[in-house]
Design a protein around this motif. Structure first.
Motif, PDB file in Angstrom:
ATOM      1  N   LEU A 131       0.808  -1.212   0.000  1.00 28.48           N
ATOM      2  CA  LEU A 131       0.000   0.000   0.000  1.00 28.48           C
ATOM      3  C   LEU A 131       0.847   1.271   0.000  1.00 28.48           C
ATOM      4  O   LEU A 131       0.591   2.177  -0.789  1.00 28.48           O
ATOM      5  N   ASP A 132       1.837   1.328   0.862  1.00 32.79           N
ATOM      6  CA  ASP A 132       2.628   2.549   0.995  1.00 32.79           C
ATOM      7  C   ASP A 132       3.758   2.649  -0.027  1.00 32.79           C
ATOM      8  O   ASP A 132       3.954   3.693  -0.642  1.00 32.79           O
ATOM      9  N   GLU A 133       4.497   1.566  -0.203  1.00 27.09           N
ATOM     10  CA  GLU A 133       5.658   1.627  -1.090  1.00 27.09           C
ATOM     11  C   GLU A 133       5.305   1.438  -2.568  1.00 27.09           C
ATOM     12  O   GLU A 133       5.918   2.053  -3.430  1.00 27.09           O
ATOM     13  N   LEU A 134       4.339   0.550  -2.865  1.00 26.84           N
ATOM     14  CA  LEU A 134       4.008   0.264  -4.261  1.00 26.84           C
ATOM     15  C   LEU A 134       2.732   0.951  -4.731  1.00 26.84           C
ATOM     16  O   LEU A 134       2.330   0.797  -5.877  1.00 26.84           O
ATOM     17  N   ASN A 135       2.092   1.687  -3.842  1.00 34.28           N
ATOM     18  CA  ASN A 135       0.921   2.488  -4.184  1.00 34.28           C
ATOM     19  C   ASN A 135      -0.239   1.640  -4.724  1.00 34.28           C
ATOM     20  O   ASN A 135      -0.975   2.073  -5.605  1.00 34.28           O
ATOM     21  N   MET A 136      -0.390   0.424  -4.197  1.00 32.42           N
ATOM     22  CA  MET A 136      -1.534  -0.405  -4.564  1.00 32.42           C
ATOM     23  C   MET A 136      -2.724   0.039  -3.729  1.00 32.42           C
ATOM     24  O   MET A 136      -2.571   0.763  -2.735  1.00 32.42           O
ATOM     25  N   ASN A 137      -3.907  -0.393  -4.125  1.00 33.66           N
ATOM     26  CA  ASN A 137      -5.124  -0.087  -3.391  1.00 33.66           C
ATOM     27  C   ASN A 137      -5.643  -1.349  -2.727  1.00 33.66           C
ATOM     28  O   ASN A 137      -5.502  -2.449  -3.257  1.00 33.66           O
TER      29      ASN A 137
END
Length: 147
Positions: A131-137
């Motif tokens: 979530l934070d590093e790879l910007n997934m939802n």
């Protein structure tokens, strides 16, 4: 660090099986079992190498979405990450993120989404990573409690 997509020949398959056996021994994921040849064949495979040694991998397949309307229209091409793994001695060096970003760029013309599930026991670290590093939802969660 060298990151690249590769074909799945016998040497690569044996390397991935060996790494997955080490992963199984870690006991870090619920229900994880080491791969067999048939688990790897037919996947797109991405490797991270350092000094000629594979230190991480990511593999998965392209599918068309079905029953995923809450996040994408029916029939949308997406890549399902089956596994992403980095050997313990090379964790927290950005290798997993580099593998993911490399795969994302390699797949950009073929798919609209990258999707994955996890059964990790260390969910706080995994959520931070994805979530934070790879910007997934975040899409959904399945929780359990033994009683």
């Amino acid at each position: 660090m060298n990151i690249y997509e590769t074909i799945t020949n016998e040497e690569i398959i044996n390397t991935l099986i060996s790494l997955s056996e080490a992963w199984e021994e870690e006991n870090s994921c619920y229900g994880y079992r080491a791969n067999k040849k048939e688990d790897i064949e037919g996947n797109r495979v991405f490797l991270a190498e350092e000094d000629g040694e594979v230190v991480g991998y990511l593999f998965g397949k392209v599918y068309e979405s079905k029953n995923m309307k809450s996040i994408m229209p029916e029939g949308t091409p997406y890549f399902e990450v089956e596994e992403i793994y980095v050997i313990p001695s090379h964790r927290s060096e950005g290798i997993g993120a580099a593998l993911f970003r490399y795969a994302e760029n390699a797949l950009r013309d073929d798919v609209s989404y990258v999707v994955l599930s996890t059964a990790t026991k260390n969910w706080k670290a995994v959520f931070h990573f994805y979530l934070d590093e790879l910007n997934m939802n975040f899409w959904s969660a399945r929780l359990f409690k033994k009683i």
